[in-house]
Design an enzyme around this catalytic site. Structure first.
Site, PDB file in Angstrom:
ATOM      1  N   SER A   1       0.817  -1.225   0.000  1.00  0.00           N
ATOM      2  CA  SER A   1       0.000   0.000   0.000  1.00  0.00           C
ATOM      3  C   SER A   1       0.845   1.267   0.000  1.00  0.00           C
ATOM      4  O   SER A   1       0.466   2.270   0.589  1.00  0.00           O
ATOM      5  CB  SER A   1      -0.950   0.018   1.201  1.00  0.00           C
ATOM      6  OG  SER A   1      -1.688  -1.178   1.238  1.00  0.00           O
ATOM      7  N   ARG A   2       1.985   1.220  -0.601  1.00  0.00           N
ATOM      8  CA  ARG A   2       2.906   2.372  -0.731  1.00  0.00           C
ATOM      9  C   ARG A   2       3.433   2.857   0.626  1.00  0.00           C
ATOM     10  O   ARG A   2       3.924   3.986   0.735  1.00  0.00           O
ATOM     11  CB  ARG A   2       2.304   3.582  -1.467  1.00  0.00           C
ATOM     12  CG  ARG A   2       1.537   3.426  -2.750  1.00  0.00           C
ATOM     13  CD  ARG A   2       1.784   2.221  -3.535  1.00  0.00           C
ATOM     14  NE  ARG A   2       2.809   2.343  -4.577  1.00  0.00           N
ATOM     15  CZ  ARG A   2       3.237   1.301  -5.304  1.00  0.00           C
ATOM     16  NH1 ARG A   2       2.743   0.100  -5.091  1.00  0.00           N
ATOM     17  NH2 ARG A   2       4.156   1.466  -6.215  1.00  0.00           N
ATOM     18  N   LEU A   3       3.313   2.062   1.695  1.00  0.00           N
ATOM     19  CA  LEU A   3       3.843   2.491   3.000  1.00  0.00           C
ATOM     20  C   LEU A   3       5.304   2.042   3.091  1.00  0.00           C
ATOM     21  O   LEU A   3       5.679   1.221   3.933  1.00  0.00           O
ATOM     22  CB  LEU A   3       3.001   1.900   4.139  1.00  0.00           C
ATOM     23  CG  LEU A   3       1.544   2.372   4.167  1.00  0.00           C
ATOM     24  CD1 LEU A   3       0.781   1.731   5.316  1.00  0.00           C
ATOM     25  CD2 LEU A   3       1.484   3.900   4.306  1.00  0.00           C
TER      26      LEU A   3
END
Ligand SMILES: NC(=O)C1=CN([C@@H]2O[C@H](COP(=O)(O)OP(=O)(O)OC[C@H]3O[C@@H](n4cnc5c(N)ncnc54)[C@H](OP(=O)(O)O)[C@@H]3O)[C@@H](O)[C@H]2O)[C@@H](O)CC1
Ligand SMILES: [K+]
Length: 631
Positions: free
Chosen positions: A605-607
């Site tokens: 999730s792009r974290l």
């Protein structure tokens, strides 16, 4: 040093003829080949063959194009010698030819030579997509040059050459089998060629699984349902499911007409031991796309005939329906057909136009005629077991398998929407408490991981520099060393980057390790390394790279590639008896002393993780402070 300059190599064709002026004759005839093809090849026209080992142009050739009248003994002994070298063909002719020793020496100085013999006299052979059209003259040799054969060479020599060759080949050059030919090949493989059905099925199923894994990553397409039929096509499906399980997918199987033979019951037991659920037809939802991301159609292969009987008629209809539903959905499930889209006529394809429309077709051994009608985005070939006798008997033209792969794409990959290209990274934890206090140690740790993971050129890094004009420029270079003081690479001191560094020593390095979802940024100031160190680096390089460094006045304009080749040949001769090639003054190393590191690791999730190291003075001692940055 630029990486590119070292990598690009055109496939070299050594063009010979059985008589003295042959080089000249062939040179005049080369206009018969399209300019676009000639440009992509390194053609060497050779007449004097008497000292092959002393002649640098002959070294490293991998394709020998031999033209000779069919009765020319010289042509025959070259072929014979090549055959002996590669175990491909054998003849006793040409034994008495006075050039024979030179011919054998020539073959020895070639790298895994492929011999293309053209027996039609003083002319250059036609270049065609399909040698079948060219007509065979003698066993093991053809008049026309086959592009797949050139590609086969290219895949052995360098990645760059493969790319060039692939761009030359169209799907037209692929062979397609009739239903009868497919069944015959099956019989030959399992008869005189000594294969067992178990072996072939294992390799076929593995090819299907690896083809799927190449296109549909388990992070996105995880739930797989394989619908398996009563014959060997169904068996391929069962094998594929086992491999997909080990590749990280969550597979299910629907196998309604089980075969009682030990091979099949064994495959089912293996799946049960992996806790792969076996579903009945009644267990399946009417809309398969809700529960499954990939539908493997392993119902029927090349022995299918007539109209599908129950329960396969309904199962096929489910797949037809699935495709229709997909048209209206954002995320679609995909259909992968094994060998033949089930329900299609093996030769005519989907005659009524109402059959299944797979997204991927994995043809096994060789595509069947119906595959010509396949219009989905992914066509692969699997079944890497076809021996040369079958290739010759059926005049097969198949793409070469790259490296150790069990599958190969046929035709061009589909056009893709660049904006839709993204990976959902899955990486281990990367926490402040776990990292090394010294960023160089942390770098070494990640570098070792990249090496252990078998990544290609883990020492490749993007170097960015900015000159006085404030305009940044970047290029890939190779890291040559690392110690507590910094990162070393070598280059030409008169190149553009060198000029920029002389105006502004500030630079940045970027390492990207695809496969580990990691990158490292290193920023700092750059200095030249000592002459002694540069000398050491220079002499650790291959001789060819040393000569390349001497001739390249890096970043200056060159009139054409031939100039570089010419200079290269001259220097190769000049230094042929010299042990230590002198390092040019303009070549040497640089070292970047870091004042900032950032370790990045992709996460779901792009974290992403971003840990930054900067130096701080504490009580007169330099320590590195670590902070986490927002992704
Ligand atoms: N090099 C190779 O050759 C390799 C081949 N390999 C694989 O083998 C596949 C060929 O296998 P195969 O010969 O067992 O035939 P396949 O198509 O799976 O099914 C036959 C079964 O289907 C049945 N059936 C037929 N029509 C039907 C209908 N209308 N409705 C209902 N049923 C029908 C038929 O029943 P029958 O008509 O005999 O009563 C029989 O039970 C090939 O495509 C590839 O995947 C790889 O494993 C390795 C290398
Ligand atoms: K099938």
């Amino acid at each position: 040093m630029g990486k590119e300059a070292e990598k690009v190599r055109k496939p070299r064709f050594l063009c010979l003829h059985g008589f003295r002026t042959s080089g000249e004759i062939l040179k005049k005839q080369i206009h018969k080949w399209p300019e676009s093809v000639v440009q992509k090849l390194d053609l060497v026209f050779q007449t004097d063959l008497t000292r092959p080992k002393a002649n640098p142009t002959l070294k490293g050739s991998s394709i020998l194009l031999i033209t000779s009248g069919s009765s020319s003994t010289r042509g025959q002994y070259y072929r014979r010698a090549a055959g002996a070298a590669s175990q491909r063909c054998g003849s006793n002719e040409g034994e008495t030819d006075f050039l024979k020793p030179y011919g054998l020496e020539l073959l020895e100085s070639c790298v895994d030579p492929v011999v293309i013999n053209h027996p039609k006299g003083h002319t250059i052979p036609r270049l065609e997509n399909n040698t079948r059209k060219g007509g065979e003259s003698e066993k093991g040799s053809t008049c026309a040059i086959s592009l797949p054969r050139i590609r086969s060479f290219a895949s052995n020599s360098s990645v760059e050459a493969t790319r060039v060759m692939q761009s030359m080949t169209s799907p037209v050059s692929i062979s397609y089998l009739t239903q009868r030919e497919a069944a015959e090949i099956d019989e030959i493989l399992m008869g005189p060629l000594g294969f067992s059905v178990n072996q072939l099925m294992e390799l076929a199923g593995l090819s299907v699984a690896t083809s799927i894994a190449e296109v549909y990553k388990p992070s996105e397409f995880n739930r797989v349902l394989a619908i398996c039929g009563p014959g060997n096509n169904g068996g391929d499906g069962l094998v594929a499911v086992r491999h997909l399980h080990h590749f990280g997918y969550k597979p299910f199987v629907c196998y309604p007409k089980r075969t009682a033979k030990p091979l099949y019951t064994g495959l089912v037991t293996q799946l049960e031991s992996l806790a792969v659920p076996l579903l009945t037809v009644g267990d399946l939802p009417s809309d398969l796309s809700k529960d499954f991301d990939i539908l493997v159609d392993a119902m029927f292969g090349f022995s299918f005939h007539g109209a599908p009987r129950p329960p396969f008629d309904d199962l096929i209809q489910k797949l037809v329906y699935l495709h229709e539903c997909n048209q209206t959905r954002q995320k679609s499930s995909v259909i992968v057909s094994v060998d033949i889209p089930s329900g299609w006529n093996v030769e005519e394809g989907d005659v009524a136009g109402e059959g299944i429309k797979p997204d991927m077709l994995v043809s096994l051994t060789a595509p069947k005629l119906c595959a010509k009608k396949f219009s989905g985005p992914h066509h692969f070939l699997g079944g890497r077991f076809v021996p040369p006798s079958i290739v010759e008997k059926y005049k097969l033209h198949l793409p070469p398998y790259p490296g150790t792969s069990m599958c190969v794409r046929i035709g061009k990959p589909p056009q893709i929407d660049i904006s839709a290209l993204r990976e959902n990274y899955i990486s281990p934890e990367f926490l402040e408490e776990q990292v090394e206090a010294n960023p160089i140690d942390q770098f070494r740790k990640w570098f070792d991981d990249a090496v252990a993971a078998g990544l290609k050129e883990p020492n490749a890094m993007c170097l960015s520099t900015v000159g006085q004009d404030g305009k940044p420029s970047s290029r890939m270079v190779l890291l040559k060393g690392i110690d507590k003081d910094g990162f070393v690479w070598c280059t030409n001191y008169e190149s553009r980057k060198a000029h920029q560094l002389s105006e502004n020593p500030g630079a940045s390095l970027l390492f990207y390790w695809d496969g580990l979802n990691r990158q490292v940024r290193v920023e700092g100031s750059v200095q030249k390394v000592s002459d002694k160190e540069s000398e050491q680096y220079f002499h650790s390089r291959p001789r060819g790279s040393q000569i390349g460094a001497i001739i390249s006045k890096q970043s200056t304009i060159v009139p054409g590639r031939h100039v570089l080749y010419q200079q290269f040949k001259e220097l190769e001769e000049k230094f042929s008896d010299v042990n230590l090639i002198p390092k040019p003054k303009s070549w040497g190393g640089y070292k970047l002393k870091p004042d900032l590191f950032e370790f990045w690791q992709g996460q779901q999730s792009r974290l992403h993780d971003r840990l930054q190291y900067t130096p701080q003075e504490i009580n007169g001692r330099q320590v590195w402070t670590i902070v986490r940055l927002a992704p």
